[in-house]
Design an enzyme around this catalytic site. Structure first.
Site, PDB file in Angstrom:
ATOM      1  N   GLU A  32       7.625 -74.767 -67.984  1.00 52.98           N
ATOM      2  CA  GLU A  32       7.428 -73.840 -66.868  1.00 52.98           C
ATOM      3  C   GLU A  32       8.145 -74.298 -65.600  1.00 52.98           C
ATOM      4  OE1 GLU A  32       6.400 -70.880 -66.875  1.00 52.98           O
ATOM      5  OE2 GLU A  32       5.797 -70.921 -68.967  1.00 52.98           O
ATOM      6  N   TYR A 115       1.826 -68.977 -59.833  1.00 52.69           N
ATOM      7  CA  TYR A 115       2.375 -68.533 -61.117  1.00 52.69           C
ATOM      8  C   TYR A 115       2.226 -69.608 -62.201  1.00 52.69           C
ATOM      9  CZ  TYR A 115       5.407 -68.237 -65.013  1.00 52.69           C
ATOM     10  OH  TYR A 115       5.839 -68.289 -66.306  1.00 52.69           O
ATOM     11  N   ASP A 133       5.171 -63.483 -62.361  1.00 49.92           N
ATOM     12  CA  ASP A 133       6.499 -64.020 -62.067  1.00 49.92           C
ATOM     13  C   ASP A 133       7.464 -62.851 -61.851  1.00 49.92           C
ATOM     14  OD1 ASP A 133       6.927 -62.979 -64.563  1.00 49.92           O
ATOM     15  OD2 ASP A 133       8.132 -64.660 -65.250  1.00 49.92           O
TER      16      ASP A 133
END
Length: 352
Positions: A32, A115, A133
């Site tokens: 991520e 996020y 996102d």
DNA sequence: AATACGTGGCC
DNA sequence: TGGCCAAGTAT
């Protein structure tokens, strides 16, 4: 129901990516962070190398920051790597090497915002937090034809609530991945594939013919110009580098000694700068070549770079103080920003 | 709230 | 080809 349609699409069309099919929060976290503002195609190789070198959070915690930055070299947004390393140390010490498993604790970690906290919470622990996102902004703005700007506080709040509503009671782990993948592959920024879209009939923007105008952004970035004069001081396979400090770009990465100006200056003017005098006063030097004005474009600035190649003898190199001399065989130990990496590659390509 | 932070791909 | 965009966060 929209969430089910998107999940059905996902099960049929999802890509097999290296960070999928795991619930290891460490791997999910690394992926991520790497994927922030970065394409899957770019991040994939970095992810594999990173996991190979640092298989666990404790391996990462034990590393030197320089080593972490070197693995990150070329990926950009290097605060991600510095924060990753700092956070690994926190997890290693404060959490005994075990990744925290609540949204609140995850959100506290450096480099993890709303996020990423939602993504890790849902992907690794199946917690019900809607990930929001760029993909989700785009899909939701189109499906519901929302012309609120997505880059304001108000817009973000609105879309966060909409994202939570849209997720409903769907399984967080799969739903979040599904809507993100849907945005990445089907509901793309340019030329989205509306013809084959399974939710075309439910898409208000498609009905309005406004798909290509959403999402809306209010701000525009302004760029400034900076002028970088790098001094490539070499003697056979050895050359001088310095570490970048402070809050500027490329913090804690290495470069050739730099003279910066806010406007273009002549070589003659360079000779009069304090840094040049500090380096060369009372020393003989011969400018071998000048690579002029390669423009490196960053998101907020245009760097007009000139690299001045000067051959000096070893004794002279040794006298120059705040800088360090490295051999070309040590290049792998130091992280360099793109302009320097490019020049090093061009200069040492034939040297083992 | 507005701005800084990298790099590469696309048309 | 220059501007926009890509799985955002910190300040």
């Amino acid at each position: 129901m929209l969430s089910n349609q998107i999940i059905d699409w996902y099960l049929q069309y999802k890509r097999d990516l290296p960070w999928r099919n795991t619930s290891d929060p460490y791997k999910i976290w690394i992926s991520e962070i790497m994927l922030q503002q970065t394409r899957v195609a770019t991040a994939t190789d970095y992810f594999n190398r990173f996991l190979n070198q640092f298989p666990t959070v404790s391996d990462l915690a034990m590393a030197d920051e320089r080593e972490v930055l070197k693995l990150w070299q070329g990926l950009g947004y290097y605060s991600r790597a510095r924060n990753l390393h700092a956070t690994a140390k926190i997890i290693h010490t404060d959490y005994n090497g075990v990744f925290p498993n609540t949204y609140k604790d995850i959100l506290k970690l450096k480099g993890i915002g709303t996020y990423t906290a939602a993504a890790i919470s849902s992907f690794a622990f199946n917690l019900p937090y809607a990930a929001l996102d760029g993909n989700v902004f785009r899909v939701l703005s189109r499906v519901y034809s929302i012309d609120k700007p997505i880059d304001t506080g108000e817009g973000k709040k609105f879309f966060q609530e909409l994202a939570t509503e849209t997720m409903g009671n769907a399984r967080p782990e799969i739903y979040n991945q599904a809507i993100i993948e849907f945005g990445a592959l089907q509901c793309t920024p340019r030329t989205p594939n509306c013809v084959t879209c399974p939710i075309q009939a439910n898409c208000l923007a498609f009905g309005n013919g406004q798909v290509d105008q959403l999402p809306l952004k209010s701000k525009q970035i302004k760029t400034k110009n900076r002028y970088f004069y790098y001094l490539f001081l070499s003697c056979e396979n050895r050359f001088i580098i310095e570490k970048r400090e402070g809050k500027d770009i490329w913090k804690n990465m290495y470069q050739y000694p730099l003279i910066e100006s806010d406007k273009a200056i002549s070589t003659k003017k360079l000779l009069q700068t304090s840094k040049w005098k500090e380096l060369f006063e009372n020393k003989e030097l011969v400018i071998q070549s000048i690579c002029e004005n390669v423009v490196h474009k960053l998101s907020h600035q245009n760097l007009h770079t000139t690299i001045i190649h000067i051959n000096t003898d070893i004794d002279q190199l040794k006298e120059i103080k705040p800088y360090q001399i490295i051999d070309s065989s040590e290049i792998e130990n130091y992280p360099f920003p793109k302009p320097i990496e490019n020049h090093i590659n061009a200069t040492f390509e034939n040297i083992p």
